[in-house]
Write an enzyme that holds these catalytic residues in place. Structure first.
Site, PDB file in Angstrom:
ATOM      1  N   LYS A  35       0.843  -1.202   0.000  1.00  0.00           N
ATOM      2  CA  LYS A  35       0.000   0.000   0.000  1.00  0.00           C
ATOM      3  C   LYS A  35       0.877   1.251   0.000  1.00  0.00           C
ATOM      4  CE  LYS A  35      -0.334  -0.026   5.059  1.00  0.00           C
ATOM      5  NZ  LYS A  35      -1.119  -0.612   6.159  1.00  0.00           N
ATOM      6  N   TYR A 262      15.524  32.377   4.691  1.00  0.00           N
ATOM      7  CA  TYR A 262      14.359  33.138   5.156  1.00  0.00           C
ATOM      8  C   TYR A 262      14.451  33.421   6.651  1.00  0.00           C
ATOM      9  CZ  TYR A 262      12.155  31.915   0.731  1.00  0.00           C
ATOM     10  OH  TYR A 262      11.867  31.776  -0.596  1.00  0.00           O
TER      11      TYR A 262
HETATM   12  C1  LIG Z   1      -0.581  -1.808   6.744  1.00  0.00           C
HETATM   13  C2  LIG Z   1      -1.231  -3.047   7.116  1.00  0.00           C
HETATM   14  C3  LIG Z   1      -0.470  -4.206   7.335  1.00  0.00           C
HETATM   15  C4  LIG Z   1       1.033  -4.235   7.276  1.00  0.00           C
HETATM   16  O1  LIG Z   1       1.564  -3.699   8.447  1.00  0.00           O
HETATM   17  P1  LIG Z   1       3.132  -3.600   8.703  1.00  0.00           P
HETATM   18  O2  LIG Z   1       3.240  -3.349  10.138  1.00  0.00           O
HETATM   19  O3  LIG Z   1       3.623  -2.488   7.856  1.00  0.00           O
HETATM   20  O4  LIG Z   1       3.715  -4.907   8.303  1.00  0.00           O
HETATM   21  C5  LIG Z   1      -1.153  -5.363   7.624  1.00  0.00           C
HETATM   22  N1  LIG Z   1      -2.501  -5.384   7.706  1.00  0.00           N
HETATM   23  C6  LIG Z   1      -3.258  -4.294   7.511  1.00  0.00           C
HETATM   24  C7  LIG Z   1      -4.731  -4.384   7.621  1.00  0.00           C
HETATM   25  C8  LIG Z   1      -2.647  -3.078   7.220  1.00  0.00           C
HETATM   26  O5  LIG Z   1      -3.391  -1.994   7.034  1.00  0.00           O
END
Ligand SMILES: *Cc1c(COP(=O)(O)O)cnc(C)c1O
Length: 399
Positions: A35, A262
């Site tokens: 993601k 700045y």
């Molecule tokens: C982001 C996410 C993961 C992965 O989590 P990590 O700690 O980055 O490995 C797993 N499950 C869900 C539902 C997530 O949103």
């Protein structure tokens, strides 16, 4: 010649994948969470590289992210973790994207769409056990089962939940979430819903609870070479695939007492040399997520940091690396330019500098250079689409 780019070492991602894979409980599979553009690394590139290594399952947050992966040739299982809207479901069904169902009234609509498409749509059920975000609570499971049994075009391929305090290693809370999940699954199965894939672990829980690996673990953070928090460091042999690099585009000697940037927040204390690099806020540099204190000590640190900033003193501020030496930032970071006080470091315009840039905040406009099987190629990301330049590229210095 590029003067600002990001190098993503896919060989390092593959190394991390293999390292994680070697620690899976027997029978458990790895779902690569890609993601947010694989946490900034590039979802398409990371998914393709992992699929070549045998990874069979991927997860993203939105249908749009899933469709891009499919269109770019990812053939494995793709799960959409987030809530989605009915407008996106027909395309998801057509592209064999697996949706997360977390609301009762979605079931009949989705079932009808799948029927019209002539497919059985694969879905995962999300159970709410303590994250407080989305999912079915214990009390709604009977109704859920009833709706599912009536939906002949839906196929439940999995059910999952998500841990809220894995990174904080809150064992009581995590165990309670697991128990709620287990009892939810039992209840669904008693009611006649079979759940082939049970999955619950993110990176933190994967490391801390091998007994919770179940049929699949969903791993994002570790693949990118990061640990969920400091407490986990060293638990696996991970490589960092990410390096942002820039070049000095302007160099100037200045006398003592020169104001920089700045608000003139910086004044040189002696004769020195200033280097300008073409990196700034608009690239995601110098941006930090809002600091939420994790305890009283942490709160103290945040207060001191902010108080010091009032007097132009930037504590714990990011430093850049020039020829292996850390160099400080002089004054405020600009929109696209930042000034460094390089002191008497021997350097010239065009020299490379390593920039500490948060991956998830790095502007997608920045040129990406990927390394796979030792070879380099470049890629520019255009909005949500990906334009492949596919030109091989060799880097003059470094690597
Ligand atoms: C982001 C996410 C993961 C992965 O989590 P990590 O700690 O980055 O490995 C797993 N499950 C869900 C539902 C997530 O949103």
């Amino acid at each position: 010649m590029a003067d600002f780019w990001i190098e993503v070492d896919l060989d390092a991602v593959i190394h991390n994948y293999k390292e994680i894979h070697s620690k899976l409980a027997t029978g458990c599979r790895l779902m690569a969470v890609v993601k947010a553009d694989a946490y900034g690394l590039g979802a398409v590139e990371v998914a393709r590289a992992l699929e070549e290594e045998g990874c069979e399952a991927f997860a993203v947050t939105t249908v749009a992210e899933a469709i891009i992966l499919r269109q770019e040739g990812v053939t494995g299982r793709i799960l959409v973790l987030g809530p989605s809207s009915a407008a996106d479901w027909p395309q998801a069904i057509a592209e064999r994207v697996e949706l997360t169902v977390s609301q009762l009234n979605w079931i009949s609509v989705l079932d009808e769409m799948a029927g019209q498409a002539g497919f059985k749509a694969p879905i995962h059920l999300k159970l709410e056990t303590g994250m407080g975000r989305t999912g079915f609570t214990e009390q709604t499971l009977a109704e859920l089962a009833e709706a599912l049994l009536a939906a002949s075009h839906l196929e439940v391929v999995g059910a999952y939940t998500h841990f809220a305090r894995g990174a904080q290693r809150d064992e009581n809370y995590t165990r309670a979430q697991f128990q709620k999940y287990q009892s939810g699954i039992s209840k669904l199965e008693e009611l006649g819903v079979t759940v082939p894939l049970k999955h619950i672990c993110n990176s933190a829980a994967f490391l801390d609870y091998p007994e919770y690996h179940c049929d699949m673990v969903r791993i994002g953070t570790l693949l990118g070479g990061h640990f969920p928090s400091k407490a986990f460091e060293g638990k696996l042999d991970l490589k960092d695939p990410w390096k942002a690099k820039t070049r000095i585009v302007h160099l100037q000697k200045i006398p003592r007492g020169t104001y920089v940037g700045y608000q003139s927040l910086y004044k040189s204390k002696k004769e020195t040399t200033l280097a300008v690099v073409p990196v700034g806020y608009s690239d995601g540099f110098g941006l930090e997520p809002k600091m939420v204190p994790q305890g009283i000590l942490d709160l103290g640190k945040i207060i001191v940091k902010n108080a010091a900033a009032l007097f132009g003193l930037q504590l714990g501020r990011e430093k850049m690396l020039l020829k292996g030496k850390t160099v400080g930032i002089a004054g405020k970071i600009g929109m696209q330019l930042t000034v460094l006080d390089v002191g008497d470091t021997d350097c010239k315009a065009g020299d490379e500098i390593i920039v500490p840039l948060r991956r998830t905040l790095a502007n997608p406009r920045i040129l990406r250079i990927y390394k796979k099987k030792g070879k380099y190629y470049r890629k520019r990301i255009i909005k949500e689409g990906y334009l492949s330049l596919n030109t091989e590229y060799s880097i003059e210095t470094g690597n």
